[in-house]
Design an enzyme around this catalytic site. Structure first.
Site, PDB file in Angstrom:
ATOM      1  NE  ARG A 186      -1.143  -4.346  -1.374  1.00 28.80           N
ATOM      2  CZ  ARG A 186       0.148  -4.452  -1.621  1.00 28.80           C
ATOM      3  NH1 ARG A 186       0.765  -5.599  -1.455  1.00 28.80           N
ATOM      4  NH2 ARG A 186       0.832  -3.415  -2.017  1.00 28.80           N
ATOM      5  NE  ARG A 224       1.032   0.658   1.347  1.00 25.31           N
ATOM      6  CZ  ARG A 224       0.401   0.033   0.359  1.00 25.31           C
ATOM      7  NH1 ARG A 224       0.490  -1.266   0.243  1.00 25.31           N
ATOM      8  NH2 ARG A 224      -0.315   0.721  -0.516  1.00 25.31           N
ATOM      9  CB  CYS A 283     -11.981 -19.347 -14.218  1.00 23.97           C
ATOM     10  SG  CYS A 283     -12.367 -20.921 -13.458  1.00 23.97           S
TER      11      CYS A 283
HETATM   12  C1  PLP Z   1      -5.377   5.611   1.352  1.00 22.32           C
HETATM   13  C2  PLP Z   1      -5.304   6.875   2.073  1.00 22.32           C
HETATM   14  C3  PLP Z   1      -4.540   6.966   3.241  1.00 22.32           C
HETATM   15  C4  PLP Z   1      -3.709   5.842   3.795  1.00 22.32           C
HETATM   16  O1  PLP Z   1      -2.637   5.564   2.973  1.00 22.32           O
HETATM   17  P1  PLP Z   1      -1.482   4.548   3.434  1.00 22.32           P
HETATM   18  O2  PLP Z   1      -0.583   4.491   2.282  1.00 22.32           O
HETATM   19  O3  PLP Z   1      -2.160   3.248   3.690  1.00 22.32           O
HETATM   20  O4  PLP Z   1      -0.853   5.105   4.641  1.00 22.32           O
HETATM   21  C5  PLP Z   1      -4.534   8.184   3.908  1.00 22.32           C
HETATM   22  N1  PLP Z   1      -5.245   9.236   3.455  1.00 22.32           N
HETATM   23  C6  PLP Z   1      -6.000   9.178   2.352  1.00 22.32           C
HETATM   24  C7  PLP Z   1      -6.747  10.373   1.906  1.00 22.32           C
HETATM   25  C8  PLP Z   1      -6.053   7.996   1.609  1.00 22.32           C
HETATM   26  O5  PLP Z   1      -6.774   7.947   0.498  1.00 22.32           O
END
Ligand code: PLP
Length: 421
Positions: free
Chosen positions: A314, A278, A346
């Site tokens: 989201r 993210r 819907c």
């Molecule tokens: C989803 C996930 C990430 C990334 O998480 P962010 O919050 O997008 O940085 C990293 N490692 C694992 C194991 C994940 O499941």
């Protein structure tokens, strides 16, 4: 920090007008800024300059090949959670020795493919997974490097659907049993212990949970080393949050995160692996949508847009907040309305913004849904037989369609009638 701003009264992505892209590509569409992706990656990577480290971007957040290639070209590795993501990482030239494989449900076929590829490490999440990996690797006459995902039972203070480090979550093994599980792993054929792994959740905006978890991790490494295990690397997971509400929820800067990491685990001399998703992609993407109808209703107005929950889930799934900006800056001067920005799907759960102050947009006007670069397009679906939304990437004054809009022939053509029909 991102590169979406007004120029000459029109919202631009870097040097390109979103009105121009909309005219050429149609709406809705996702738009990514390559300069923003590059900036976020560099800020994160440079924060750890003084430490031996590897940044494995988490394509789960955004796995478009153009996004992955942009990051791969800067030196990013990948933290994949499926064979599909592994194939994407390889397709953009990310070296196998920069790829780690996470996830609670790896199949034997996925393990085999990853071992043939020669990935750097498996982040193992359970004992049955350890047994299967041992069998698969032994059968191939190779050793699988593993780090075991340990669950520190720390509350990340984030939404319940994206917290992963609590004892009742499905991820990892319990901290209390880590010693025992490492001993088992060491005794298994086809397994080579390489590190320790942790990932406590996503959209974490406070250093405290990280610091608690990493302190526990450091104690665990010392305990495991004392028991004779070689722990070369620490996988710190991802999870660093981004500001979804402008300046109201500023997460820690990567430099502060790095300073805390130096304090908590720096003395161990381990190579550090990071899995940001993210933080890299979130604010590097927006979703542009056009209003079909402005529908006045009891006490509120519904802005019915051409983007819906199937394009960006989201808000429905995580109660997520996305800033909404008009593409035409002039709308900012018009008094805001109170209402909901919804799609045509819907379902009452189909909304992008609910009970919010929104631009007073009329039919035909466009809105940009900000911070939609992570967990946006990757979670898009075709519910209501709606076409998968296209993705565009901007690079300075240039842009490219990096995923064309699906066609009805492609979508409906996926089905086949049964032989008896
Ligand atoms: C989803 C996930 C990430 C990334 O998480 P962010 O919050 O997008 O940085 C990293 N490692 C694992 C194991 C994940 O499941």
């Amino acid at each position: 920090m991102h590169h979406f701003d007004y120029r000459g009264g029109i919202l631009h992505a870097e040097g390109v007008s979103l009105a121009r892209i909309a005219g050429e590509v149609g709406t809705p569409f996702y738009c990514y800024s390559s300069a923003t992706l590059q900036r976020h990656y560099k800020v994160f990577d440079q924060a750890f300059e003084s430490m031996d480290h590897m940044v494995c971007y988490s394509p789960k957040a955004n796995s478009n090949l153009a996004v992955m290639k942009t990051l791969g070209d800067l030196g990013a590795g990948a933290d994949v959670v499926s064979e599909g993501e592994l194939r994407r990482a390889l397709a953009v030239g990310i070296a196998p020795d920069k790829i780690v494989f996470s996830g609670v449900g790896k199949t034997a076929a996925e393990m085999r493919f990853a071992l043939e590829t020669g990935i750097s490490c498996f982040n193992v999440e359970s004992e049955p997974e350890l047994d299967l990996l041992s069998q698969v690797a032994s059968g191939m006459g190779v050793k699988a490097a593993v780090s075991i995902r340990v669950n520190p039972d720390v509350d990340a203070g984030t939404h319940e659907k994206i917290t992963t480090g609590l004892a009742h979550n499905k991820f990892g093994i319990s901290y209390a049993r880590a010693g025992e599980v490492y001993a088992r792993a060491a005794a298994l054929g086809g397994i080579k212990i390489a590190g320790v792994d942790m990932h406590i959740g996503s959209q974490i905006t406070d250093l405290e949970p990280f610091s608690k978890a990493y302190t526990l991790m450091a104690e665990l490494v010392e305990m495991l080393r004392a028991a004779g295990h070689t722990i070369e690397h620490l996988d710190m997971g991802g999870g660093l949050g981004i500001p979804y509400r402008g300046t109201n929820d500023i997460p820690p800067h990567p430099d502060e995160y790095a300073a805390m990491i130096k304090r908590t685990v720096g003395h161990l001399g381990c190579k550090l692996v990071f899995e940001p998703g993210r933080m890299i992609a979130g604010n590097a993407g927006i979703l542009v949508t056009k209003i079909i109808y402005a529908k006045p209703s009891e006490g509120r107005t519904f802005l019915i847009a051409d983007a819906a929950m199937n394009d960006l889930i989201r808000p429905t799934l995580y109660d997520a907040f996305h800033d909404i900006w008009p593409v035409d800056e002039a709308l900012k001067a018009v008094p805001a309305i109170t209402g909901d920005l919804v799609g045509p799907v819907c379902e009452s759960g189909d909304y992008i913004a609910r009970e919010r102050s929104l631009p007073d947009a009329k039919a035909g006007q466009m809105l940009a849904v900000l911070s939609a670069g992570a967990y946006g397009a990757v979670q898009a679906g075709t519910y209501n037989t709606r076409l998968l939304v296209p993705e565009v990437m901007v690079h300075g004054d240039d842009y490219a369609v990096v995923r064309p809009r699906q066609t009805y022939e492609e979508l409906i053509g996926l089905d086949e009638l049964a032989a008896w029909q």
